[in-house]
Design a protein around this motif. Structure first.
Motif, PDB file in Angstrom:
ATOM      1  N   ALA A   1      -4.409   3.635   6.575  1.00 37.69           N
ATOM      2  CA  ALA A   1      -4.586   5.072   6.353  1.00 37.69           C
ATOM      3  C   ALA A   1      -3.300   5.831   6.668  1.00 37.69           C
ATOM      4  O   ALA A   1      -3.042   6.895   6.103  1.00 37.69           O
ATOM      5  CB  ALA A   1      -5.733   5.591   7.206  1.00 37.69           C
ATOM      6  N   SER A   2      -2.472   5.271   7.561  1.00 35.00           N
ATOM      7  CA  SER A   2      -1.244   5.966   7.942  1.00 35.00           C
ATOM      8  C   SER A   2      -0.143   5.803   6.902  1.00 35.00           C
ATOM      9  O   SER A   2       0.878   6.475   6.968  1.00 35.00           O
ATOM     10  CB  SER A   2      -0.759   5.503   9.321  1.00 35.00           C
ATOM     11  N   VAL A   3      -0.303   4.904   5.940  1.00 35.55           N
ATOM     12  CA  VAL A   3       0.697   4.812   4.867  1.00 35.55           C
ATOM     13  C   VAL A   3       0.144   5.223   3.502  1.00 35.55           C
ATOM     14  O   VAL A   3       0.905   5.368   2.547  1.00 35.55           O
ATOM     15  CB  VAL A   3       1.354   3.402   4.754  1.00 35.55           C
ATOM     16  N   SER A   4      -1.163   5.392   3.392  1.00 36.44           N
ATOM     17  CA  SER A   4      -1.717   5.793   2.091  1.00 36.44           C
ATOM     18  C   SER A   4      -3.103   6.396   2.245  1.00 36.44           C
ATOM     19  O   SER A   4      -3.913   5.930   3.038  1.00 36.44           O
ATOM     20  CB  SER A   4      -1.805   4.586   1.157  1.00 36.44           C
ATOM     21  N   ALA A   5      -3.356   7.437   1.448  1.00 35.89           N
ATOM     22  CA  ALA A   5      -4.689   8.031   1.447  1.00 35.89           C
ATOM     23  C   ALA A   5      -5.677   7.140   0.696  1.00 35.89           C
ATOM     24  O   ALA A   5      -6.872   7.148   0.971  1.00 35.89           O
ATOM     25  CB  ALA A   5      -4.638   9.420   0.820  1.00 35.89           C
ATOM     26  N   GLU A   6      -5.167   6.377  -0.284  1.00 37.21           N
ATOM     27  CA  GLU A   6      -6.046   5.524  -1.087  1.00 37.21           C
ATOM     28  C   GLU A   6      -5.454   4.137  -1.238  1.00 37.21           C
ATOM     29  O   GLU A   6      -4.882   3.807  -2.279  1.00 37.21           O
ATOM     30  CB  GLU A   6      -6.224   6.143  -2.485  1.00 37.21           C
ATOM     31  N   PRO A   7      -5.586   3.304  -0.225  1.00 40.34           N
ATOM     32  CA  PRO A   7      -5.014   1.954  -0.313  1.00 40.34           C
ATOM     33  C   PRO A   7      -5.702   1.162  -1.428  1.00 40.34           C
ATOM     34  O   PRO A   7      -6.926   1.199  -1.547  1.00 40.34           O
ATOM     35  CB  PRO A   7      -5.350   1.335   1.051  1.00 40.34           C
ATOM     36  N   PRO A   8      -4.937   0.455  -2.251  1.00 41.36           N
ATOM     37  CA  PRO A   8      -5.554  -0.380  -3.292  1.00 41.36           C
ATOM     38  C   PRO A   8      -6.419  -1.471  -2.641  1.00 41.36           C
ATOM     39  O   PRO A   8      -6.049  -2.040  -1.617  1.00 41.36           O
ATOM     40  CB  PRO A   8      -4.356  -1.012  -4.013  1.00 41.36           C
TER      41      PRO A   8
ATOM     42  N   ASP B   1      -7.674  -5.869   1.288  1.00 42.80           N
ATOM     43  CA  ASP B   1      -8.278  -7.162   1.611  1.00 42.80           C
ATOM     44  C   ASP B   1      -7.270  -8.103   2.263  1.00 42.80           C
ATOM     45  O   ASP B   1      -7.583  -8.801   3.232  1.00 42.80           O
ATOM     46  CB  ASP B   1      -8.848  -7.809   0.341  1.00 42.80           C
ATOM     47  N   ILE B   2      -6.058  -8.117   1.725  1.00 45.55           N
ATOM     48  CA  ILE B   2      -5.020  -8.975   2.319  1.00 45.55           C
ATOM     49  C   ILE B   2      -4.766  -8.543   3.750  1.00 45.55           C
ATOM     50  O   ILE B   2      -4.677  -9.355   4.673  1.00 45.55           O
ATOM     51  CB  ILE B   2      -3.715  -8.888   1.496  1.00 45.55           C
ATOM     52  N   LEU B   3      -4.680  -7.214   3.933  1.00 47.65           N
ATOM     53  CA  LEU B   3      -4.425  -6.673   5.272  1.00 47.65           C
ATOM     54  C   LEU B   3      -5.535  -7.073   6.246  1.00 47.65           C
ATOM     55  O   LEU B   3      -5.277  -7.616   7.325  1.00 47.65           O
ATOM     56  CB  LEU B   3      -4.320  -5.148   5.172  1.00 47.65           C
ATOM     57  N   LEU B   4      -6.783  -6.806   5.851  1.00 49.57           N
ATOM     58  CA  LEU B   4      -7.907  -7.033   6.772  1.00 49.57           C
ATOM     59  C   LEU B   4      -8.077  -8.503   7.129  1.00 49.57           C
ATOM     60  O   LEU B   4      -8.459  -8.830   8.256  1.00 49.57           O
ATOM     61  CB  LEU B   4      -9.209  -6.491   6.166  1.00 49.57           C
ATOM     62  N   THR B   5      -7.801  -9.400   6.185  1.00 51.06           N
ATOM     63  CA  THR B   5      -8.004 -10.818   6.474  1.00 51.06           C
ATOM     64  C   THR B   5      -7.014 -11.360   7.496  1.00 51.06           C
ATOM     65  O   THR B   5      -7.184 -12.475   7.986  1.00 51.06           O
ATOM     66  CB  THR B   5      -7.932 -11.656   5.186  1.00 51.06           C
ATOM     67  N   ALA B   6      -5.991 -10.563   7.818  1.00 53.87           N
ATOM     68  CA  ALA B   6      -5.095 -10.976   8.904  1.00 53.87           C
ATOM     69  C   ALA B   6      -5.880 -11.066  10.221  1.00 53.87           C
ATOM     70  O   ALA B   6      -5.545 -11.844  11.107  1.00 53.87           O
ATOM     71  CB  ALA B   6      -3.932 -10.007   9.043  1.00 53.87           C
ATOM     72  N   GLY B   7      -6.945 -10.260  10.330  1.00 56.36           N
ATOM     73  CA  GLY B   7      -7.730 -10.229  11.567  1.00 56.36           C
ATOM     74  C   GLY B   7      -8.370 -11.565  11.894  1.00 56.36           C
ATOM     75  O   GLY B   7      -8.224 -12.078  13.013  1.00 56.36           O
ATOM     76  N   GLU B   8      -9.063 -12.176  10.929  1.00 56.07           N
ATOM     77  CA  GLU B   8      -9.693 -13.477  11.187  1.00 56.07           C
ATOM     78  C   GLU B   8      -8.647 -14.573  11.338  1.00 56.07           C
ATOM     79  O   GLU B   8      -8.876 -15.568  12.013  1.00 56.07           O
ATOM     80  CB  GLU B   8     -10.632 -13.883  10.055  1.00 56.07           C
TER      81      GLU B   8
ATOM     82  N   ILE C   1       0.843  -1.203   0.000  1.00 58.86           N
ATOM     83  CA  ILE C   1       0.000   0.000   0.000  1.00 58.86           C
ATOM     84  C   ILE C   1       0.880   1.256   0.000  1.00 58.86           C
ATOM     85  O   ILE C   1       0.626   2.220  -0.733  1.00 58.86           O
ATOM     86  CB  ILE C   1      -0.945  -0.011   1.224  1.00 58.86           C
ATOM     87  N   ALA C   2       1.962   1.237   0.797  1.00 53.45           N
ATOM     88  CA  ALA C   2       2.849   2.400   0.883  1.00 53.45           C
ATOM     89  C   ALA C   2       3.593   2.634  -0.429  1.00 53.45           C
ATOM     90  O   ALA C   2       3.813   3.783  -0.834  1.00 53.45           O
ATOM     91  CB  ALA C   2       3.847   2.211   2.032  1.00 53.45           C
ATOM     92  N   ILE C   3       3.986   1.565  -1.110  1.00 50.90           N
ATOM     93  CA  ILE C   3       4.678   1.704  -2.395  1.00 50.90           C
ATOM     94  C   ILE C   3       3.711   2.236  -3.448  1.00 50.90           C
ATOM     95  O   ILE C   3       4.036   3.142  -4.217  1.00 50.90           O
ATOM     96  CB  ILE C   3       5.281   0.344  -2.835  1.00 50.90           C
ATOM     97  N   ASP C   4       2.510   1.682  -3.446  1.00 52.48           N
ATOM     98  CA  ASP C   4       1.466   2.144  -4.372  1.00 52.48           C
ATOM     99  C   ASP C   4       1.204   3.640  -4.195  1.00 52.48           C
ATOM    100  O   ASP C   4       0.986   4.369  -5.163  1.00 52.48           O
ATOM    101  CB  ASP C   4       0.192   1.332  -4.126  1.00 52.48           C
ATOM    102  N   ALA C   5       1.255   4.103  -2.938  1.00 55.54           N
ATOM    103  CA  ALA C   5       1.004   5.515  -2.656  1.00 55.54           C
ATOM    104  C   ALA C   5       2.093   6.405  -3.258  1.00 55.54           C
ATOM    105  O   ALA C   5       1.888   7.605  -3.442  1.00 55.54           O
ATOM    106  CB  ALA C   5       0.904   5.746  -1.147  1.00 55.54           C
ATOM    107  N   LEU C   6       3.265   5.816  -3.557  1.00 60.43           N
ATOM    108  CA  LEU C   6       4.346   6.574  -4.190  1.00 60.43           C
ATOM    109  C   LEU C   6       4.251   6.499  -5.714  1.00 60.43           C
ATOM    110  O   LEU C   6       5.150   6.926  -6.435  1.00 60.43           O
ATOM    111  CB  LEU C   6       5.708   6.047  -3.719  1.00 60.43           C
ATOM    112  N   GLY C   7       3.152   5.912  -6.215  1.00 66.41           N
ATOM    113  CA  GLY C   7       2.924   5.901  -7.648  1.00 66.41           C
ATOM    114  C   GLY C   7       3.532   4.721  -8.381  1.00 66.41           C
ATOM    115  O   GLY C   7       3.547   4.695  -9.613  1.00 66.41           O
ATOM    116  N   VAL C   8       4.063   3.761  -7.639  1.00 71.00           N
ATOM    117  CA  VAL C   8       4.644   2.572  -8.268  1.00 71.00           C
ATOM    118  C   VAL C   8       3.732   1.384  -7.959  1.00 71.00           C
ATOM    119  O   VAL C   8       3.422   1.130  -6.799  1.00 71.00           O
ATOM    120  CB  VAL C   8       6.067   2.296  -7.719  1.00 71.00           C
ATOM    121  N   PRO C   9       3.263   0.647  -8.977  1.00 73.35           N
ATOM    122  CA  PRO C   9       2.373  -0.476  -8.682  1.00 73.35           C
ATOM    123  C   PRO C   9       3.084  -1.555  -7.867  1.00 73.35           C
ATOM    124  O   PRO C   9       4.254  -1.847  -8.116  1.00 73.35           O
ATOM    125  CB  PRO C   9       1.985  -1.006 -10.074  1.00 73.35           C
ATOM    126  N   ALA C  10       2.375  -2.099  -6.880  1.00 70.44           N
ATOM    127  CA  ALA C  10       2.952  -3.127  -6.013  1.00 70.44           C
ATOM    128  C   ALA C  10       1.857  -4.093  -5.602  1.00 70.44           C
ATOM    129  O   ALA C  10       0.723  -3.671  -5.361  1.00 70.44           O
ATOM    130  CB  ALA C  10       3.579  -2.486  -4.768  1.00 70.44           C
TER     131      ALA C  10
END
Lengths: 425, 425
Positions: B55-62, B67-74, A83-92
């Motif tokens: 949200a702390s690493v990106s304004a618009e997370p892909p 989904d990968i991140l959230l599924t860590a919860g379950e 997510i952090a890399i994507d935010a820098l404009g590079v697909p990840a």
């Protein structure tokens, strides 16, 4: 344009700020024209926190479930990094061990990689994306998630680099590379420019907190060049490779005989006193020790006393195995017929490692001379082709390391590093 | 011996103590001779914490990475629950959505289940183990992990129950079941013993915070009996089923006409003033509204003024869609030729739901009579076969709910429930 595998440990991705910093570093490598695959560990103390949670619901968590639990850690860090890399404009895109094709055996908690089929990673690179892979985890033939044990993320990185035919596997840590000795003991320790996998294995096996042994073995087997470097600077670090391309730039005639001095405080010594000096006596002792599960290191058998026909046998082993081994020996006392058992955990081990030993005689004389001059007594000695280890009293170990480091001209003009760190899991 | 699917939401597994309590409950069901499959949500606030990290690493997370991140919860909650059950001496294994065969489309963040192939769950039950399955998640045909959106764990539970042919899908929550009205508004609200899926869908669509709509739709389509009950007691809760087996034990002649009274404060009302009363004028307005993405609910068109040939059209929609819809209407002002636009978010909606309405005339008369007696003005009315909804001023809504609840003899002798809660995600 090269294919670079970069591995970042838990301390490099401990919080959101660190993750953003690492993301910048990865994007720089990508924008320099390289294909980049990143292997990442769980954030900071996540793994320990998950272990605490497991301990709070069970005294003996089943290994399969513990693996599922622990792998949540990399799931979080890998997604955040993507997510952090994507935010820098590079697909990840991020991939679990399973998605990245890391296939293991079924030994939960300590699985071995049996193959890597990184089809999805190759596709991600073809699409121009940075691929982020969860370290430390794989999938077994039973489709269960497994973990690789301590040092697992290093092994994931090297295995992926091998499967992808990467040009280099960069292992990021909090220091500038490997040093000729622990800089906390030897402030004048020098960064090692280049070292062979064989030397690295000897250093690591004898106490140097470098990479995990399995990762180096994997690199050795598949010819993967490893570059251990700092995530805080862009300086060259240490190349671990058996390929001459990465030899130091200076005249190789000047290559040092010795790569470094490792030390180990975690060993203990057991002495079996008054063993009958007859054929098979030692074999029976070491069969008993092996059944107790101990990994023994050095063995010394005294010359037997002519008067009694008895001898003493001493060996070193990890302190963690000490109690179980003593118990096993006591239980076999009637069979082994020794007169006494002694356990000593106040020993230290110094190991001098260098491929140059093969062709340079006189290394042991120089080592013993240096220790003698420093007034340090040697209790045990063992050697391999490229290593020479001695056991001293634990309180003499630091002085011994400094004396030997100086005697083999390893000191640099000034202190280079402050901390000598591991590389995380 | 029955096959029981049990779903526990995030608040039921918020910490280690809650997880141990839920584990005991599951073990009791297993030891009563049932096969048990458990669907579990992420612990407490885990999902929100992971969203904060993103949200702390990106304004618009892909969406894929989120989904990968959230599924860590379950992943964490399911492993801990399996570990806790194992500690009670009952074998348990946990499975991700993928391992449980929950197949979805590729709409990350809001995926729909397209099939369930629970081969591994069947094997686990055959081995006598309790199977713990991660709610809220599945795997897409592209082998990527997906999440099902709000209410996703309920849907996972019902879909698994359908695929396994389970005898019941138990949804555990923090109250004893569904109530005839929100007990915070109507302290004498009664627990509903049994309710049809159709009624449940009407209640849920009109403001009752029961199960997620999709879960009930799934249950309706596949005939899965749902039992909503408290994780804090062993009392019977509410059966949601179209099967007569679960009808109330009393004489069914006495079955109530009305199942319950739902209410909704989240709607707003838009009035388009002075629309030419010509064919196609309303159609053009609602085309514009539809393009703005708003889900409209009730529509009222006034009798047009003979003098001007103009009429007013009012409709309700979720407040969240209000601003975008107003903007879209203003942009189309030249085409639609209205004289004014009004937006009112101070409305409340009351809905009376009951399959008995079909065969009982006079329901609307009784409803209007009760509101009139209470001095409450009705602004809009809409009906379906088994529902009657009215819009009031928002400040009149609570009094309206109480008056209607009493008028339809839904009051119990004493207050039964304290909190009217949802079922988590």
């Amino acid at each position: 344009m090269a294919l670079v595998v970069q591995k970042f440990g838990g301390s490099s991705v401990a919080d959101a700020a660190s993750i953003r910093r690492v993301a910048h570093r990865i994007v720089e490598t990508r924008q320099a024209g390289n294909d980049v695959v990143v292997v990442v560990s769980a954030m900071g103390d996540t793994t320990d926190e998950l272990l605490d949670l497991a301990a709070s619901v069970s005294a003996e968590p089943p290994a399969r479930e513990l693996d599922i639990l622990l792998t949540a850690g990399e799931r979080i860090s890998m997604a955040l990094l993507a997510i952090a890399i994507d935010a820098l404009g590079v697909p990840a895109q991020s991939y679990t061990g399973q998605q990245a094709g890391v296939l293991t055996d079924t030994v939960h908690g300590k699985a071995s990689i049996v193959g890597v089929a990184p089809r999805r990673i190759v596709h991600a690179l073809e699409r121009g994306a940075v691929a982020i892979v969860a370290g430390f985890q794989g999938v077994s033939e039973e489709q269960d998630v497994t973990t690789l044990g301590r040092g697992g993320s290093d092994t994931t990185a090297v295995a992926l680099a091998a499967a992808l035919g990467a040009d280099v596997c960069e292992i990021y840590t909090d220091v500038d590379g490997l040093f000729t000795a622990d800089p906390r003991i030897v402030p004048t320790a020098r960064r090692i420019t280049s070292i062979t996998t064989e030397e690295t294995l000897e250093m690591a096996a004898h106490g140097a907190k470098i990479l995990h042994l399995r990762a180096v073995e994997y690199a050795r087997r598949y010819g993967v060049p490893i570059h251990v470097r700092s995530s805080f600077s862009t300086k060259e670090g240490t190349w671990i490779t058996d390929d001459n391309d990465h030899e130091p730039q200076e005249d190789t005639m000047e290559a040092p005989i010795i790569s470094g001095v490792a030390h180990d405080r975690s060993q203990g010594k057991i002495t079996v006193v008054g063993v009958p000096d007859v054929p098979g006596a030692a074999a029976r002792i070491f069969e008993t020790v092996a059944r107790a599960g101990a990994n023994i290191d050095m063995i010394v058998q005294n010359v037997s006393s002519e008067a009694t026909g008895l001898t003493d046998i001493s060996f070193t082993l990890p302190e963690a195995d000490g109690a179980a081994t003593i118990t096993a020996l006591r239980a076999a006392e009637d069979d082994l017929r020794f007169t006494d058992l002694r356990y000593d955990d106040q020993i230290g081990k110094l190991s001098l490692v260098g491929a140059g030993m093969r062709s340079h005689p006189g290394v042991s004389a120089r080592l013993f001379g240096a220790l003698s001059e420093a007034g340090i007594n040697i209790e045990m000695i063992s050697t391999s082709e490229i290593r020479l280890s001695v056991v001293t009293r634990i309180e003499d170990l630091d002085a011994a390391v400094r004396a030997v480091h100086t005697a083999f001209d390893l000191d640099s003009a000034e202190a280079e590093a402050v901390v000598y760190g591991g590389s995380g899991r």
